[in-house]
Design an enzyme around this catalytic site. Structure first.
Site, PDB file in Angstrom:
ATOM      1  NE  ARG A   1      -4.906   0.142   1.886  1.00  0.00           N
ATOM      2  CZ  ARG A   1      -5.539   0.780   1.448  1.00  0.00           C
ATOM      3  NH1 ARG A   1      -5.495   1.203   0.398  1.00  0.00           N
ATOM      4  NH2 ARG A   1      -6.377  -0.189   0.676  1.00  0.00           N
TER       5      ARG A   1
ATOM      6  CD  GLU B   1      -7.458   2.109   6.544  1.00  0.00           C
ATOM      7  OE1 GLU B   1      -7.940   2.245   5.035  1.00  0.00           O
ATOM      8  OE2 GLU B   1      -6.155   1.872   6.501  1.00  0.00           O
TER       9      GLU B   1
HETATM   10  N1  LUZ Z   1      -5.593  -4.766   5.586  1.00  0.00           N
HETATM   11  C1  LUZ Z   1      -5.319  -5.565   4.071  1.00  0.00           C
HETATM   12  C2  LUZ Z   1      -5.585  -2.943   5.104  1.00  0.00           C
HETATM   13  O1  LUZ Z   1      -5.544  -7.445   4.700  1.00  0.00           O
HETATM   14  N2  LUZ Z   1      -5.530  -4.929   2.989  1.00  0.00           N
HETATM   15  C3  LUZ Z   1      -5.678  -4.061   3.059  1.00  0.00           C
HETATM   16  O2  LUZ Z   1      -5.460  -3.286   1.925  1.00  0.00           O
HETATM   17  C4  LUZ Z   1      -6.477  -2.634   4.030  1.00  0.00           C
HETATM   18  N3  LUZ Z   1      -6.452  -1.522   3.547  1.00  0.00           N
HETATM   19  C5  LUZ Z   1      -5.919  -0.537   4.271  1.00  0.00           C
HETATM   20  C6  LUZ Z   1      -5.719  -0.834   6.128  1.00  0.00           C
HETATM   21  N4  LUZ Z   1      -6.126  -2.280   6.480  1.00  0.00           N
HETATM   22 MO1  MOS Z   2      -6.639  -1.393   9.335  1.00  0.00          MO
HETATM   23  S1  MOS Z   2      -5.307  -0.743   8.865  1.00  0.00           S
HETATM   24  O1  MOS Z   2      -6.904  -2.560  10.042  1.00  0.00           O
HETATM   25  O2  MOS Z   2      -8.156  -1.219   8.838  1.00  0.00           O
END
Ligand code: LUZ
Ligand code: MOS
Length: 765
Positions: free
Chosen positions: A316, A718
């Protein structure tokens, strides 16, 4: 004609948990009444950060009155393994330890105090190994987790040859403690036939179930996970709730008794992973018109001692390496580096903020070297409709420019700038700084497979409704949104709908509540389930009224035919349907369409859509003490068509302040022995009410484009966190107003200490 439009008409429904929260009536794991015979657990963690276990002596602890047993890896019946993406994390250490606090043994005792005290009587001899806490050092040693990832667009090499301006540098961002109000914990209870039920404070019930079953060597169906709500998660319980839940289940397995473990705050701070610190290199190239032509970056992610979610977080970072800008030539490489600290993990933004910080640093650096305004470069390079992201997705329904331009005119940026200039002219020891922060965040799990959800909806014979989904309520208000979806779809009053606990027996194979996508995925599954029930109800109503099912609409608890109210109520129709032996329950399913990603090419269309916005931040720095305050943060944010403005506003404000904390005050420190120095709230400073900006203004950019969000109401969990990056630059700019010669490094958080150093660095009097 009366039509069912959207639930937006009820968009200001209060969070259904608010009343219980403020009265202390909401139930968390530790509030569940304990049953007779419950044992209390406590972990013995490694006293040193890296080494080989020579000898472990638990005998003294075992002899203590009230201690039931002390378990080690030798007692694990299945795989001693809780690693999700990569199997590199034991439940309990075997021969090696890799960080201070790594679980080595589990004490079970008749009460909590005895368990905690007994831990101190366990003795371990460890042959020390070299300790690494710096990701670049780990990289130099070749200690890399998973694959090195590189995203490429265009050709940076030839592009740099055409650039008028090229700048290279380094950017560092620190870790962040989740500091959920409710610490990690779980309560496991034995059921008949060796089944185990775990009440867990987890964002990922299925992850807990899967890992526990594997560790115990039993099938998943023997493990039931139940979650009422979390006192905050922020990503810290996406993967890392599993360890504690698995330990309690392990205790149940070995003793046949219920086992409870609620971490003490100091244990939680010491043993759990945090946001990943990153150390990065960048190279940015611009042409004479200030268009960014090329951007290269290398990201060194501090993963901690095991993989956890680091490979996904690393990815990410790359997805967001150009933030809200179109850059035609990009070469970005990311390394996940193994160090001897607790495994770092998901944290709101999931690597995205770390990537976005670096491009903002590069732009700011370029602006000050060229002698132009950062704001000019930012505006000139914003994403446009049809631009290409470095990962191949084409920009659609782009709100980058609309949010930016709206923020500038709505909040009268020229006037803000004039006031700051005037203030800085009149004041010697107080200086103000301004920064704009555009954001662009991709919505979907980057792992395409995870973008699915299910919901189970029951309409009871009295007309009341029960909804189960895979969504976990952690304060973000997802249960309120699920209730809105069900009430709207069935045309009933919200009071008729109950949101049930999240339970793996009712809804299976769930993805964690994460990636901002929970309301979208589970809301659409609820919608699907409601539609199935609705079709049956419409058929029965049509039959009762002698019309066609498609003429029937349910709204306000009344059956409408062709827009006209009939005298058949919701309750009557449900009763009739029940008497006819029709199915009043349905299982809904949703899988995000259109998304895909090819990791071999690092290209695809990974996101259902993007969320945009722009924040204007003004900071005031006390140039004698290095203290600072935030005068205001003014935001134009792309909510799509918000289905709940109060909740979405709360997420925006909360995300912003959490981002400000990460960027300006929360300084996570490990020493060279891998010991956490900021190990209590006296040494780790999170934003309090005084640190919050004096004014937060959030304007809802209402757009009505068709998108894949639930009722066009875009994901909000987020994206607002990244506005906090603006606070960093606002403080920095105030420092520069006082001391234009400052050579402050780009190193976040910009704590008062760093501000003070920056204010007097190279200062000419
Ligand atoms: N969790 C995950 C996340 O497993 N994959 C993701 O792409 C993600 N993105 C944002 C927050 N949690
Ligand atoms: Mo998340 S960083 O548990 O969306």
């Amino acid at each position: 004609m009366t039509t069912n439009k959207t639930p937006q008409s009820k968009h200001s429904m209060k969070n259904i948990d608010s009343n219980n929260h403020v009265q202390g009536k909401s139930i968390y794991v530790d509030d569940v009444p304990t049953v007779r015979g419950t044992l209390y657990a406590c972990v013995f963690g490694s006293p040193i950060a890296h080494g080989v276990i020579k000898n472990l002596d638990t005998s003294k602890a075992t002899e203590i009155e009230g201690v039931h047993s002390v378990l080690t890896y030798k007692d694990v019946p299945g795989e001693n393994q809780i690693g999700g993406i990569i199997p590199d994390e034991p439940l309990l250490a075997e021969h090696h330890v890799h960080f201070q606090g790594q679980p080595i043994a589990l004490v079970l005792a008749e009460d909590e105090k005895t368990a905690q005290a007994a831990v101190h009587h366990i003795q371990v001899d460890i042959d020390p190994l070299p300790i690494i806490t710096n990701p670049r050092e780990a990289h130099a040693n070749g200690d890399i987790i998973g694959a090195v990832r590189t995203f490429t667009l265009g050709d940076t090499k030839t592009a740099f040859e055409k650039c008028k301006y090229i700048f290279e540098g380094k950017a560092e961002s620190g870790g962040q403690e989740h500091l959920y109000l409710e610490t990690q914990g779980a309560y496991a209870q034995p059921q008949e036939n060796g089944n185990i039920r775990i009440i867990s404070s987890t964002q990922g019930p299925t992850a807990v179930q899967r890992m526990t079953a594997r560790m115990l060597g039993i099938p998943m169906h023997k493990i039931e996970i139940d979650v009422t709500r979390l006192g905050g998660g922020f990503g810290g319980k996406e993967d890392q709730a599993t360890l504690w839940a698995a330990l309690t289940a392990f205790g149940v397995y070995c003793t046949g008794r219920p086992v409870k473990y609620i971490l003490h705050r100091l244990e939680d701070l010491k043993m759990t992973g945090k946001r990943h610190p990153y150390s990065s290199d960048y190279k940015i190239g611009l042409d004479e018109n200030l268009k960014i032509i090329a951007f290269e970056a290398q990201y060194y992610q501090d993963a901690g001692a095991s993989a956890d979610l680091s490979p996904a977080i690393l990815e990410r970072t790359l997805f967001h390496c150009t933030n809200s800008y179109f850059i035609p030539n990009v070469l970005a490489t990311a390394y996940s580096c193994r160090t001897n600290t607790p495994p770092n993990t998901a944290f709101r933004g999931f690597g995205g903020p770390q990537g976005m910080y670096v491009i903002e640093v590069a732009i700011d650096r370029a602006a000050s070297e060229i002698g132009v305004s950062t704001i000019d470069i930012q505006r000139k390079n914003l994403l446009q409709e049809g631009s290409e992201f470095p990962y191949g997705q084409i920009v659609a329904n782009c709100e980058a420019v609309s949010c930016w331009d709206d923020a500038i005119s709505r909040y009268d940026l020229a006037n803000i700038q004039a006031e700051i200039e005037d203030f800085n002219h009149k004041n010697v020891h107080l200086k103000k700084g301004l920064a704009l922060m555009p954001i662009c965040f991709g919505i979907s799990f980057t792992n395409t497979q995870m973008n699915n959800a299910r919901a189970l909806v029951h309409v009871y014979s009295d007309g009341s409704v029960g909804v189960s989904t895979g969504a976990v309520e952690m304060g973000q208000g997802v249960n309120t949104k699920m209730l809105q979806v069900a009430a709207f779809m069935l045309g009933v009053n919200p009071e008729r709908v109950k949101i049930e606990t999240t339970n793996t027996t009712r809804v299976a194979n769930t993805s964690p509540s994460a990636a901002s996508a929970t309301a979208d995925l589970n809301g659409k599954a609820v919608k699907d389930a409601c539609n199935q029930i609705l079709a049956r109800l419409q058929r029965i109503a049509a039959d009762m009224l002698g019309v066609q099912p498609e003429d029937i609409i349910l709204k306000d608890e009344i059956v409408f035919v062709n827009g006209k109210a009939t005298d058949i109520t919701w309750v009557q129709l449900v009763h009739k349907t029940f008497m006819r032996r029709e199915n009043l329950s349905a299982k809904g399913h949703y899988a995000t369409p259109k998304i895909h990603f090819d990791k071999t090419k690092e290209k695809g269309h990974p996101f259902a859509y993007h969320v945009y916005g722009t924040a204007i931040t003004v900071a005031t720095v006390d140039c004698i003490r290095g203290r600072y305050d935030f005068d205001c943060v003014k935001i134009v944010h792309d909510f799509g068509t918000s289905m709940n403005r109060i909740i979405d506003l709360g997420q925006t404000e909360g995300g912003l302040v959490q981002g400000i904390g990460w960027m300006t005050m929360e300084e996570l420190l490990y020493n060279e022995e891998g010991r956490l120095l900021s190990n209590a709230l006296s040494t780790y400073k999170i934003p309090d009410i005084y640190a919050v900006p004096k004014e937060i203004d959030v304007h809802f950019l209402n757009t009505d484009n068709s998108n894949l969000a639930i009722f066009k109401s875009k994901a909000v969990g987020e994206p607002p966190l990244m506005y906090g990056i603006g606070a960093y630059f606002a403080v920095r700019n105030a420092v520069k107003a006082f001391n234009p010669n400052t050579q402050m490094a780009f190193s976040a958080p910009i704590t008062p200490e760093k501000v003070l150093m920056g204010l007097y660095d190279n200062k000419t009097v």
